[in-house]
Design a protein around this motif. Structure first.
Motif, PDB file in Angstrom:
ATOM      1  N   LEU A  60       2.949   7.629  -3.305  1.00  0.00           N
ATOM      2  CA  LEU A  60       1.813   8.340  -3.873  1.00  0.00           C
ATOM      3  C   LEU A  60       0.558   7.478  -3.855  1.00  0.00           C
ATOM      4  CD1 LEU A  60       3.616   9.969  -6.916  1.00  0.00           C
ATOM      5  CD2 LEU A  60       3.305  10.882  -4.597  1.00  0.00           C
ATOM      6  N   VAL A  61      -0.476   7.991  -3.207  1.00  0.00           N
ATOM      7  CA  VAL A  61      -1.797   7.371  -3.152  1.00  0.00           C
ATOM      8  C   VAL A  61      -2.808   8.488  -3.351  1.00  0.00           C
ATOM      9  CG1 VAL A  61      -1.036   5.529  -1.583  1.00  0.00           C
ATOM     10  CG2 VAL A  61      -2.025   7.622  -0.640  1.00  0.00           C
ATOM     11  N   TRP A  62      -4.079   8.148  -3.430  1.00  0.00           N
ATOM     12  CA  TRP A  62      -5.147   9.139  -3.503  1.00  0.00           C
ATOM     13  C   TRP A  62      -6.031   8.942  -2.284  1.00  0.00           C
ATOM     14  CZ3 TRP A  62     -10.422   8.710  -3.357  1.00  0.00           C
ATOM     15  CH2 TRP A  62     -11.142   9.853  -3.650  1.00  0.00           C
ATOM     16  N   GLY A  63      -6.398  10.029  -1.624  1.00  0.00           N
ATOM     17  CA  GLY A  63      -7.267   9.909  -0.464  1.00  0.00           C
ATOM     18  C   GLY A  63      -8.174  11.101  -0.302  1.00  0.00           C
ATOM     19  N   GLU A  64      -9.443  10.802  -0.131  1.00  0.00           N
ATOM     20  CA  GLU A  64     -10.459  11.821   0.088  1.00  0.00           C
ATOM     21  C   GLU A  64     -11.739  11.116   0.511  1.00  0.00           C
ATOM     22  OE1 GLU A  64     -10.095  15.760  -2.556  1.00  0.00           O
ATOM     23  OE2 GLU A  64     -11.588  14.373  -3.295  1.00  0.00           O
ATOM     24  N   TYR A  65     -12.644  11.864   1.096  1.00  0.00           N
ATOM     25  CA  TYR A  65     -13.967  11.327   1.441  1.00  0.00           C
ATOM     26  C   TYR A  65     -13.909  10.079   2.322  1.00  0.00           C
ATOM     27  CZ  TYR A  65     -14.857  14.311  -2.579  1.00  0.00           C
ATOM     28  OH  TYR A  65     -14.868  15.363  -3.451  1.00  0.00           O
ATOM     29  N   GLY A  66     -12.897   9.999   3.192  1.00  0.00           N
ATOM     30  CA  GLY A  66     -12.824   8.896   4.135  1.00  0.00           C
ATOM     31  C   GLY A  66     -12.232   7.607   3.608  1.00  0.00           C
ATOM     32  N   ARG A  67     -11.650   7.662   2.411  1.00  0.00           N
ATOM     33  CA  ARG A  67     -11.036   6.446   1.871  1.00  0.00           C
ATOM     34  C   ARG A  67      -9.721   6.801   1.173  1.00  0.00           C
ATOM     35  NH1 ARG A  67     -15.128   7.710  -1.730  1.00  0.00           N
ATOM     36  NH2 ARG A  67     -14.498   7.857  -3.897  1.00  0.00           N
ATOM     37  N   VAL A  68      -8.832   5.820   1.155  1.00  0.00           N
ATOM     38  CA  VAL A  68      -7.529   5.961   0.494  1.00  0.00           C
ATOM     39  C   VAL A  68      -7.437   4.876  -0.571  1.00  0.00           C
ATOM     40  CG1 VAL A  68      -5.018   5.897   0.800  1.00  0.00           C
ATOM     41  CG2 VAL A  68      -6.476   6.859   2.615  1.00  0.00           C
ATOM     42  N   ARG A  69      -7.007   5.280  -1.762  1.00  0.00           N
ATOM     43  CA  ARG A  69      -6.858   4.328  -2.868  1.00  0.00           C
ATOM     44  C   ARG A  69      -5.373   4.143  -3.169  1.00  0.00           C
ATOM     45  NH1 ARG A  69      -9.157   6.618  -7.846  1.00  0.00           N
ATOM     46  NH2 ARG A  69      -7.076   7.468  -8.140  1.00  0.00           N
ATOM     47  N   VAL A  70      -4.961   2.887  -3.185  1.00  0.00           N
ATOM     48  CA  VAL A  70      -3.586   2.502  -3.516  1.00  0.00           C
ATOM     49  C   VAL A  70      -3.646   1.794  -4.862  1.00  0.00           C
ATOM     50  CG1 VAL A  70      -1.566   1.214  -2.757  1.00  0.00           C
ATOM     51  CG2 VAL A  70      -3.171   2.123  -1.058  1.00  0.00           C
ATOM     52  N   SER A  71      -2.853   2.256  -5.807  1.00  0.00           N
ATOM     53  CA  SER A  71      -2.896   1.677  -7.152  1.00  0.00           C
ATOM     54  C   SER A  71      -1.583   0.989  -7.476  1.00  0.00           C
ATOM     55  CB  SER A  71      -3.163   2.769  -8.192  1.00  0.00           C
ATOM     56  OG  SER A  71      -4.393   3.407  -7.936  1.00  0.00           O
ATOM     57  N   GLY A  72      -1.661  -0.277  -7.806  1.00  0.00           N
ATOM     58  CA  GLY A  72      -0.502  -1.037  -8.248  1.00  0.00           C
ATOM     59  C   GLY A  72      -0.766  -1.548  -9.646  1.00  0.00           C
ATOM     60  N   HIS A  73       0.212  -1.413 -10.510  1.00  0.00           N
ATOM     61  CA  HIS A  73       0.004  -1.882 -11.884  1.00  0.00           C
ATOM     62  C   HIS A  73       1.318  -2.361 -12.470  1.00  0.00           C
ATOM     63  CE1 HIS A  73      -2.168  -2.267 -15.680  1.00  0.00           C
ATOM     64  NE2 HIS A  73      -3.258  -1.996 -15.002  1.00  0.00           N
ATOM     65  N   LEU A  74       1.406  -2.405 -13.759  1.00  0.00           N
ATOM     66  CA  LEU A  74       2.521  -2.991 -14.486  1.00  0.00           C
ATOM     67  C   LEU A  74       3.874  -2.457 -14.025  1.00  0.00           C
ATOM     68  CD1 LEU A  74       3.499  -4.787 -16.831  1.00  0.00           C
ATOM     69  CD2 LEU A  74       3.193  -2.804 -18.328  1.00  0.00           C
ATOM     70  N   TYR A  75       3.952  -1.188 -13.764  1.00  0.00           N
ATOM     71  CA  TYR A  75       5.228  -0.541 -13.427  1.00  0.00           C
ATOM     72  C   TYR A  75       5.591  -0.682 -11.955  1.00  0.00           C
ATOM     73  CZ  TYR A  75       1.485   2.744 -12.642  1.00  0.00           C
ATOM     74  OH  TYR A  75       0.289   3.298 -12.270  1.00  0.00           O
ATOM     75  N   ASN A  76       4.747  -1.318 -11.153  1.00  0.00           N
ATOM     76  CA  ASN A  76       5.028  -1.535  -9.736  1.00  0.00           C
ATOM     77  C   ASN A  76       5.443  -2.982  -9.491  1.00  0.00           C
ATOM     78  OD1 ASN A  76       2.266   0.449  -9.489  1.00  0.00           O
ATOM     79  ND2 ASN A  76       4.144   1.096  -8.462  1.00  0.00           N
ATOM     80  N   GLY A  77       6.111  -3.193  -8.360  1.00  0.00           N
ATOM     81  CA  GLY A  77       6.503  -4.532  -7.954  1.00  0.00           C
ATOM     82  C   GLY A  77       6.235  -4.727  -6.470  1.00  0.00           C
ATOM     83  N   MET A  78       6.563  -5.900  -5.980  1.00  0.00           N
ATOM     84  CA  MET A  78       6.341  -6.202  -4.566  1.00  0.00           C
ATOM     85  C   MET A  78       7.179  -5.306  -3.648  1.00  0.00           C
ATOM     86  SD  MET A  78       3.935  -8.260  -4.052  1.00  0.00           S
ATOM     87  CE  MET A  78       2.931  -9.403  -4.980  1.00  0.00           C
ATOM     88  N   ASP A  79       8.328  -4.829  -4.133  1.00  0.00           N
ATOM     89  CA  ASP A  79       9.114  -3.881  -3.338  1.00  0.00           C
ATOM     90  C   ASP A  79       8.320  -2.610  -3.068  1.00  0.00           C
ATOM     91  OD1 ASP A  79      11.220  -5.642  -3.302  1.00  0.00           O
ATOM     92  OD2 ASP A  79      12.410  -4.567  -4.794  1.00  0.00           O
ATOM     93  N   ASP A  80       7.555  -2.168  -4.071  1.00  0.00           N
ATOM     94  CA  ASP A  80       6.711  -0.984  -3.898  1.00  0.00           C
ATOM     95  C   ASP A  80       5.614  -1.237  -2.865  1.00  0.00           C
ATOM     96  OD1 ASP A  80       7.952   0.707  -5.920  1.00  0.00           O
ATOM     97  OD2 ASP A  80       7.033  -0.637  -7.387  1.00  0.00           O
ATOM     98  N   VAL A  81       5.042  -2.436  -2.896  1.00  0.00           N
ATOM     99  CA  VAL A  81       4.007  -2.798  -1.924  1.00  0.00           C
ATOM    100  C   VAL A  81       4.586  -2.759  -0.515  1.00  0.00           C
ATOM    101  CG1 VAL A  81       2.496  -4.659  -1.106  1.00  0.00           C
ATOM    102  CG2 VAL A  81       2.669  -4.165  -3.569  1.00  0.00           C
ATOM    103  N   GLU A  82       5.749  -3.369  -0.333  1.00  0.00           N
ATOM    104  CA  GLU A  82       6.393  -3.385   0.984  1.00  0.00           C
ATOM    105  C   GLU A  82       6.719  -1.968   1.449  1.00  0.00           C
ATOM    106  OE1 GLU A  82       9.724  -6.062   0.835  1.00  0.00           O
ATOM    107  OE2 GLU A  82       8.457  -7.684   0.066  1.00  0.00           O
TER     108      GLU A  82
END
Length: 91
Positions: A60-82
């Motif tokens: 799950l990411v957000w994307g509109e207007y020519g850009r995509v936003r990726v949000s990582g926070h407390l509940y995410n880890g490096m496995d999620d990034v990979e």
């Protein structure tokens, strides 16, 4: 405490940023650590399509207007990034 949460979010953001740059993506979020947040944005002409296709893969990411936003926070880890980076590379 809040400092640990902030450090964690910035670590995730740095890993997302580095992975996007390795893929040749144009990252528009600050690269310097003090300017980072848990969000990392990159440019894509089909941001809504990228959002939809990643969502189909359970990323799950957000994307509109020519850009995509990726949000990582407390509940995410490096496995999620990979997982995100692998799914994006597969697109």
């Amino acid at each position: 405490g809040i400092e640990r949460v902030e450090d964690h979010a910035r670590d995730l953001s740095a890993a997302i940023d580095a992975g996007l740059r390795r893929m040749g993506r144009t990252v528009i979020s600050p690269e310097e650590r003090p300017g980072r947040s848990g969000n990392t944005c990159f440019l894509d002409d089909d941001a809504a399509g990228v959002t939809r296709r990643l969502g189909e893969r359970g990323v799950l990411v957000w994307g509109e207007y020519g850009r995509v936003r990726v949000s990582g926070h407390l509940y995410n880890g490096m496995d999620d990034v990979e997982r995100f980076l692998e799914a994006l590379a597969d697109l």
